[in-house]
Design a protein around this motif. Structure first.
Motif, PDB file in Angstrom:
ATOM      1  N   GLY A  45      81.971  43.258  33.958  1.00 29.62           N
ATOM      2  CA  GLY A  45      82.125  43.320  32.507  1.00 29.62           C
ATOM      3  C   GLY A  45      83.252  44.265  32.111  1.00 29.62           C
ATOM      4  O   GLY A  45      84.073  44.644  32.936  1.00 29.62           O
ATOM      5  N   HIS A  46      83.260  44.623  30.846  1.00 28.38           N
ATOM      6  CA  HIS A  46      84.317  45.485  30.332  1.00 28.38           C
ATOM      7  C   HIS A  46      83.991  46.958  30.528  1.00 28.38           C
ATOM      8  O   HIS A  46      82.837  47.371  30.404  1.00 28.38           O
ATOM      9  CB  HIS A  46      84.514  45.253  28.830  1.00 28.38           C
ATOM     10  CG  HIS A  46      85.129  43.929  28.512  1.00 28.38           C
ATOM     11  ND1 HIS A  46      86.491  43.751  28.379  1.00 28.38           N
ATOM     12  CD2 HIS A  46      84.571  42.713  28.323  1.00 28.38           C
ATOM     13  CE1 HIS A  46      86.733  42.478  28.114  1.00 28.38           C
ATOM     14  NE2 HIS A  46      85.583  41.829  28.068  1.00 28.38           N
ATOM     15  N   HIS A  47      84.993  47.731  30.821  1.00 26.96           N
ATOM     16  CA  HIS A  47      84.870  49.187  30.874  1.00 26.96           C
ATOM     17  C   HIS A  47      85.946  49.719  29.933  1.00 26.96           C
ATOM     18  O   HIS A  47      87.131  49.531  30.181  1.00 26.96           O
ATOM     19  CB  HIS A  47      85.114  49.701  32.293  1.00 26.96           C
ATOM     20  CG  HIS A  47      84.109  49.186  33.287  1.00 26.96           C
ATOM     21  ND1 HIS A  47      83.065  49.942  33.761  1.00 26.96           N
ATOM     22  CD2 HIS A  47      83.983  47.969  33.870  1.00 26.96           C
ATOM     23  CE1 HIS A  47      82.338  49.223  34.602  1.00 26.96           C
ATOM     24  NE2 HIS A  47      82.878  48.020  34.688  1.00 26.96           N
ATOM     25  N   PHE A  48      85.500  50.341  28.860  1.00 26.82           N
ATOM     26  CA  PHE A  48      86.443  50.779  27.826  1.00 26.82           C
ATOM     27  C   PHE A  48      86.700  52.277  27.961  1.00 26.82           C
ATOM     28  O   PHE A  48      85.766  53.078  27.916  1.00 26.82           O
ATOM     29  CB  PHE A  48      85.869  50.495  26.439  1.00 26.82           C
ATOM     30  CG  PHE A  48      85.614  49.030  26.179  1.00 26.82           C
ATOM     31  CD1 PHE A  48      86.667  48.189  25.845  1.00 26.82           C
ATOM     32  CD2 PHE A  48      84.342  48.505  26.270  1.00 26.82           C
ATOM     33  CE1 PHE A  48      86.441  46.834  25.584  1.00 26.82           C
ATOM     34  CE2 PHE A  48      84.106  47.154  26.021  1.00 26.82           C
ATOM     35  CZ  PHE A  48      85.156  46.315  25.681  1.00 26.82           C
ATOM     36  N   PHE A  49      87.968  52.632  28.116  1.00 23.97           N
ATOM     37  CA  PHE A  49      88.328  54.041  28.238  1.00 23.97           C
ATOM     38  C   PHE A  49      89.318  54.422  27.137  1.00 23.97           C
ATOM     39  O   PHE A  49      90.245  53.668  26.817  1.00 23.97           O
ATOM     40  CB  PHE A  49      88.981  54.311  29.598  1.00 23.97           C
ATOM     41  CG  PHE A  49      88.073  54.053  30.769  1.00 23.97           C
ATOM     42  CD1 PHE A  49      87.116  54.994  31.161  1.00 23.97           C
ATOM     43  CD2 PHE A  49      88.168  52.869  31.488  1.00 23.97           C
ATOM     44  CE1 PHE A  49      86.271  54.762  32.247  1.00 23.97           C
ATOM     45  CE2 PHE A  49      87.328  52.623  32.573  1.00 23.97           C
ATOM     46  CZ  PHE A  49      86.377  53.570  32.950  1.00 23.97           C
ATOM     47  N   ILE A  50      89.114  55.609  26.590  1.00 23.79           N
ATOM     48  CA  ILE A  50      90.075  56.146  25.620  1.00 23.79           C
ATOM     49  C   ILE A  50      90.359  57.604  25.971  1.00 23.79           C
ATOM     50  O   ILE A  50      89.609  58.234  26.719  1.00 23.79           O
ATOM     51  CB  ILE A  50      89.531  56.082  24.165  1.00 23.79           C
ATOM     52  CG1 ILE A  50      88.310  57.009  23.996  1.00 23.79           C
ATOM     53  CG2 ILE A  50      89.167  54.649  23.783  1.00 23.79           C
ATOM     54  CD1 ILE A  50      87.849  57.169  22.539  1.00 23.79           C
TER      55      ILE A  50
END
Ligand SMILES: *[C@@H]1O[C@H](CO)[C@@H](O)[C@H](O)[C@H]1NC(C)=O
Ligand SMILES: *[C@@H]1O[C@H](CO)[C@@H](O)[C@H](O)[C@H]1NC(C)=O
Length: 197
Positions: free
Chosen positions: A106-111
């Motif tokens: 799935g998605h792994h969102f990093f900021i």
């Protein structure tokens, strides 16, 4: 007779080592976010373009390198990613040299959680196809023969060659997970053979 058995055990052990080597070689690429630029707001790195050129898999390492005085890494929800909201991160990394192993699809969102940085582009969405642990079954219809012959081979000590096929990543991954199981069977067989001697 005994000698023959020990040679066979040795062959099996060597084969197992080779197979394990193949599996290890194919497990987990390391991706440095932003490549040479790293994790930064300098130079307008487009991290979505960066990510779109990669094909991530379970077990890969996402490596963030940055000056920890100016940046950090936060894994956030999809909504927080969109909104650049750094108030409720799933995880926070601050060493300046963070290696994150991808453990689920799935998605792994990093900021970057430093105010203003995400909104000018210091954000990256790592998308990983769901799969891998169940890779063999999804591949099985196309390649039913190898899995049965591999299982039979492990039982009798007559190993069929489980080398990863060159046809794309999923086949290679399937082959490597199959190889892993085969290697374990072979190691077990070798251990049994050796203890019998
Ligand atoms: C990054 O590049 C994509 C096209 O590859 C573009 O749609 C997007 O707007 C760019 N993002 C930024 C922050 O410039
Ligand atoms: C980052 O950590 C890795 C080990 O995980 C090390 O090999 C590397 O030299 C480090 N890089 C920097 C810039 O500290």
């Amino acid at each position: 007779m005994e000698r023959k058995a020990s040679i066979m055990a040795m062959e099996v052990a060597i084969m197992a080592v080779v197979v394990l080597g193949l599996v290890r070689a194919s497990a987990g690429a390391v991706y440095k976010v932003g490549d040479a630029s790293g994790w930064t707001i300098v130079g307008n790195v487009n991290y979505s373009t960066w990510a779109s050129t990669k094909s991530f898999h379970l077990g890969d390492v996402i490596h963030f390198e940055y000056n920890k005085m100016f940046h950090n890494v936060m894994e956030v929800s999809k909504n927080d990613f969109k909104a650049c909201a750094a108030t409720s991160p799933i995880a926070t990394y601050t060493t300046g040299n963070d290696s994150i192993v991808i453990k689920r699809g799935g998605h792994h969102f990093f900021i970057c959680g430093v105010p203003g940085h995400c909104s000018i582009g210091q954000k990256v969405d790592i998308r990983v196809p769901k799969r891998t642990s169940s890779a063999a079954p999804s591949i099985a219809p196309a390649a039913s023969a190898p899995s049965t012959s591999a299982a039979a081979g492990a039982g009798t000590g007559v190993a069929s060659n489980p080398a990863p096929s060159p046809h794309g990543n999923s086949a290679a991954k399937a082959a490597s997970s199959m190889g892993y199981g085969l290697a374990i069977s072979m190691l077990a067989f070798a251990a049994t053979s050796l203890s019998v001697l």
